[in-house]
Design an enzyme around this catalytic site. Structure first.
Site, PDB file in Angstrom:
ATOM      1  N   LYS A  35      97.060 -32.731  12.719  1.00 61.02           N
ATOM      2  CA  LYS A  35      98.192 -32.719  13.686  1.00 61.02           C
ATOM      3  C   LYS A  35      97.326 -32.936  15.218  1.00 61.02           C
ATOM      4  O   LYS A  35      98.553 -33.066  15.643  1.00 61.02           O
ATOM      5  CB  LYS A  35      97.559 -30.281  13.282  1.00 61.02           C
ATOM      6  CG  LYS A  35      98.419 -30.392  12.397  1.00 61.02           C
ATOM      7  CD  LYS A  35      98.575 -29.041  12.647  1.00 61.02           C
ATOM      8  CE  LYS A  35      98.866 -28.020  11.306  1.00 61.02           C
ATOM      9  NZ  LYS A  35      98.416 -27.855   9.613  1.00 61.02           N
TER      10      LYS A  35
HETATM   11  C1  LIG Z   1      99.326 -27.959   8.628  1.00 55.55           C
HETATM   12  C2  LIG Z   1      98.411 -29.392   7.113  1.00 55.55           C
HETATM   13  C3  LIG Z   1      98.913 -29.205   6.357  1.00 55.55           C
HETATM   14  C4  LIG Z   1     100.938 -28.906   6.191  1.00 55.55           C
HETATM   15  O1  LIG Z   1     101.169 -29.805   6.940  1.00 55.55           O
HETATM   16  P1  LIG Z   1     102.897 -30.123   7.095  1.00 55.55           P
HETATM   17  O2  LIG Z   1     103.764 -30.577   8.071  1.00 55.55           O
HETATM   18  O3  LIG Z   1     102.878 -28.284   7.294  1.00 55.55           O
HETATM   19  O4  LIG Z   1     103.267 -29.637   5.692  1.00 55.55           O
HETATM   20  C5  LIG Z   1      98.049 -29.918   5.845  1.00 55.55           C
HETATM   21  N1  LIG Z   1      96.450 -29.839   5.369  1.00 55.55           N
HETATM   22  C6  LIG Z   1      96.373 -29.515   7.003  1.00 55.55           C
HETATM   23  C7  LIG Z   1      94.591 -29.870   6.645  1.00 55.55           C
HETATM   24  C8  LIG Z   1      96.845 -28.663   7.651  1.00 55.55           C
HETATM   25  O5  LIG Z   1      95.933 -28.437   8.674  1.00 55.55           O
END
Ligand SMILES: *Cc1c(COP(=O)(O)O)cnc(C)c1O
Length: 465
Positions: free
Chosen positions: A112
Site C-alpha cells: 500500500k
Molecule cells: C491491502 C492488502 C491486500 C489486498 O489488496 P487489494 O488491493 O485490496 O486487493 C493484500 N495483501 C496485503 C498485505 C494488503 O495490505
C-alpha cells in the site's frame, strides 16, 4: 483526461477533482474516460528505466493537462525516496520460472506504500496549488491506516484522522500508526470493531457539516483513483524485468478489495502483454466464487491469518464490471441494485470475457501455513501469509509453464509473525533494521467511545486552522 462514474449519472471530472472527490455522487467509482495505449515498441524502449522514470511514463497520460511533467516527476521522486531498496520493487526467484515481486520495501512494509506515498505527495501538491486544506478520515483494520499516515504525515495541507478498533489490531500494525508523532496525524482507537470504525467514517462523509468552515473530507481508501493508477507501474516494471513485452507474463495477486489486481488489468488494457491474472483469495472468497461459479453473494466475514484480505465485498470489482458490461452505467446501477439483496449473477458474456484473462483461487489458513513451510524448505525464502496465498494460487492455476509467473508479495513477513511462526518452527521474522526499535518508540493515540459526536468533536477540535 476526464474521469467518469461507473454508474453513469455523476458529472465527469478532471483528474484533480476526481482524486479529491472519492466516491461519485451517484454511488459509483471514477474511472478514466479512455485509457492511454502503449505499443510494444514503446514499452520495449523503457527496458532500462529506473522505477521512478518508468512511473513517469506510465502516469503522465493520466494527468495530462493538469500536472506538468516536471511537477509529476518531483512528486514521484519524493514518493519513492522513502523506499529502503533502490530497486523499489525487486524480483526474487522462488522456483523455475516463478518470481516474487517484493512490494514491501516501503516505510510500512506493505504494498500500500506504493500508492499512498504517491497519493500523499500528490495531494500535497494539488492542495498547495489550489490553496486548499482538507481532512483525511479513514478506518483501518491494519495496513491501510499506517500506509496512509506515513503518506500524509509531512503534508502541510492535510490533517489525517485514522480510526482503528481498540485492542483489535496487531501490535506491529498499531505501533506503525501511533508512533508517527507529527502534529497533523491523529489516531483514534474506537471502542468497537472495524465495522463500527467504518460506519463512523461513512456517516462523516455523508454529512460533513461537523467540519470547520471551508474543509472537506478526502478518502484515501482504494476507491481513490490515484491509488489504482500508481499501482499500474509495477506491472510494467516487473514484466520488463523478465523479458516483456517481447514475451507475455502472468501475475498472481493476493486480493481483497480488487484494487491491486485491477491495476494489473489496466496494464493489460494499456498494451502490456499479460497472459493471465490470478485472483488469489483467502476464505473470504466472494471473488473466487464469482469468477469460478458465478456466485457473487455476500457471506459472513471470516477472520483469517491474512487479515488484509478479510472482506465481504470487493469495492473495486465494480470498476471491472463497468468494462465487462460495455461501460454501460445503467447496467451497473441495475446490478448493484440487484446486489442489495445480498447476491447477484453476471451475464454469460461478462463472465466469459472475464475468464479470458482472470483465473481465481481460494486458500484457507491451514493451506496457507503449509505453503509458507514448503517455500521456506525449498528455498529458505520467508513469505508473509498474503503472499503465500498468491504463490499457492500461481502453482494451482497457471495455464502455461513457459510463461514467467510473477507473484505479488504484498507484505513483509515480519508484519504477520504469527502465521510465520506457526509454519516454521524456531523462525521469527525480524523487522528490518530501520524499524528494529518500533517497540521502544513513543506512541500517541486517543481512545474514544463508539459515539459519532465524540469522534466528530475530536476531529473538529484537532483540525489545524
Ligand atoms: C491491502 C492488502 C491486500 C489486498 O489488496 P487489494 O488491493 O485490496 O486487493 C493484500 N495483501 C496485503 C498485505 C494488503 O495490505
Amino acid at each position: 483526461m476526464k474521469y467518469i462514474s461507473t454508474r453513469g449519472q455523476a458529472p465527469a471530472l478532471g483528474f484533480e477533482e476526481a482524486i479529491l472527490t472519492g466516491m461519485a455522487s451517484d454511488g459509483g467509482l471514477y474511472v478514466p474516460e479512455t485509457l492511454p495505449q502503449f505499443s510494444a515498441e514503446e514499452i520495449a524502449s523503457w527496458a532500462g528505466l529506473s522505477y521512478q522514470e518508468l512511473a513517469l511514463k506510465v502516469i503522465e497520460p493520466f494527468v495530462a493537462g493538469e500536472i506538468p511533467s516536471a511537477d509529476l516527476k518531483a512528486i514521484i521522486d519524493k514518493a519513492y525516496a522513502s523506499f529502503r531498496h533502490d530497486g523499489i520493487a525487486p524480483l526474487v526467484q522462488t522456483a523455475h520460472n516463478e518470481w516474487v515481486l517484493e512490494l514491501f520495501q516501503g516505510p510500512t512494509l506493505a504494498f500500500k506504500d506504493f500508492a499512498l506515498q504517491f497519493l500523499g505527495h500528490l495531494l500535497d501538491y494539488v492542495l498547495k496549488k489550489r490553496e486548499q486544506k482538507v481532512v483525511v478520515m479513514g478506518a483501518t483494520s491494519g495496513d491501510t491506516g499506517s500506509a496512509a499516515i506515513e503518506g500524509c504525515s509531512r503534508c502541510d495541507n492535510i490533517d489525517i484522522f485514522i480510526l482503528h478498533p481498540y485492542q483489535r489490531v496487531s501490535e506491529v500494525q498499531r505501533r506503525q500508526m501511533t508512533t508517527v508523532l507529527t502534529n497533523n496525524v491523529h489516531n483514534v482507537a474506537l471502542h468497537g470493531n472495524f465495522d463500527d470504525c467504518q460506519n463512523m467514517v461513512k456517516a462523516s462523509f455523508a454529512d460533513q457539516s461537523f467540519l470547520p468552515e471551508g474543509r472537506q473530507l478526502v478518502a484515501v481508501n482504494s476507491i481513490n483513483w490515484a491509488r489504482i493508477m500508481a499501482q499500474i507501474v509495477y506491472y510494467f516494471y516487473a514484466a520488463l524485468s523478465v523479458g516483456g513485452p517481447h514475451r507475455p507474463v502472468a501475475f498472481s495477486v493476493p486480493t481483497g478489495n480488487f484494487g491491486d489486481i485491477f491495476a494489473g488489468y489496466l496494464a493489460s488494457k494499456m498494451g502490456l502483454p499479460i497472459d493471465q491474472l490470478i485472483v488469489a483469495t483467502n476464505s473470504n472468497d466472494i471473488l473466487h466464487r464469482c469468477i469460478s461459479a458465478n456466485d457473487h453473494s455476500k457471506h459472513q466475514l471470516e477472520h483469517t491469518l491474512s487479515p488484509s484480505m478479510d472482506i465481504m465485498v470487493s469495492s473495486n470489482f465494480e470498476r471491472l464490471l463497468f468494462d465487462l458490461y460495455g461501460r454501460d452505467g445503467a447496467e451497473i446501477q441495475r446490478l448493484m441494485d440487484e446486489f442489495k439483496s445480498g447476491s447477484m449473477s453476471l451475464s454469460e458474456t461478462a463472465l466469459s470475457q472475464a475468464r479470458e484473462l482472470f483465473s481465481s483461487f481460494r486458500l484457507d489458513d491451514k493451506g496457507m501455513i503449509k505453503v509458507i513451510e514448503d517455500v521456506y524448505e525449498s528455498s529458505e525464502y520467508l513469505l508473509d501469509p498474503h503472499t503465500a496465498i498468491g504463490i499457492a494460487a500461481a502453482r494451482a492455476e497457471r495455464r502455461r509453464s513457459d510463461i514467467p509467473m510473477i507473484c505479488l508479495a504484498t507484505a513483509h513477513p515480519a508484519k504477520f509473525p504469527e502465521a510465520v511462526e506457526k509454519a516454521v518452527e524456531g523462525v521469527h521474522p525480524a523487522l528490518p533494521h530501520h524499524m528494529a526499535d518500533l517497540f521502544e518508540r513513543e506512541e500517541r493515540y486517543e481512545v474514544l467511545d463508539n459515539d459519532i459526536a465524540a469522534v466528530q468533536g475530536f476531529v473538529k477540535t484537532n483540525t489545524r486552522a
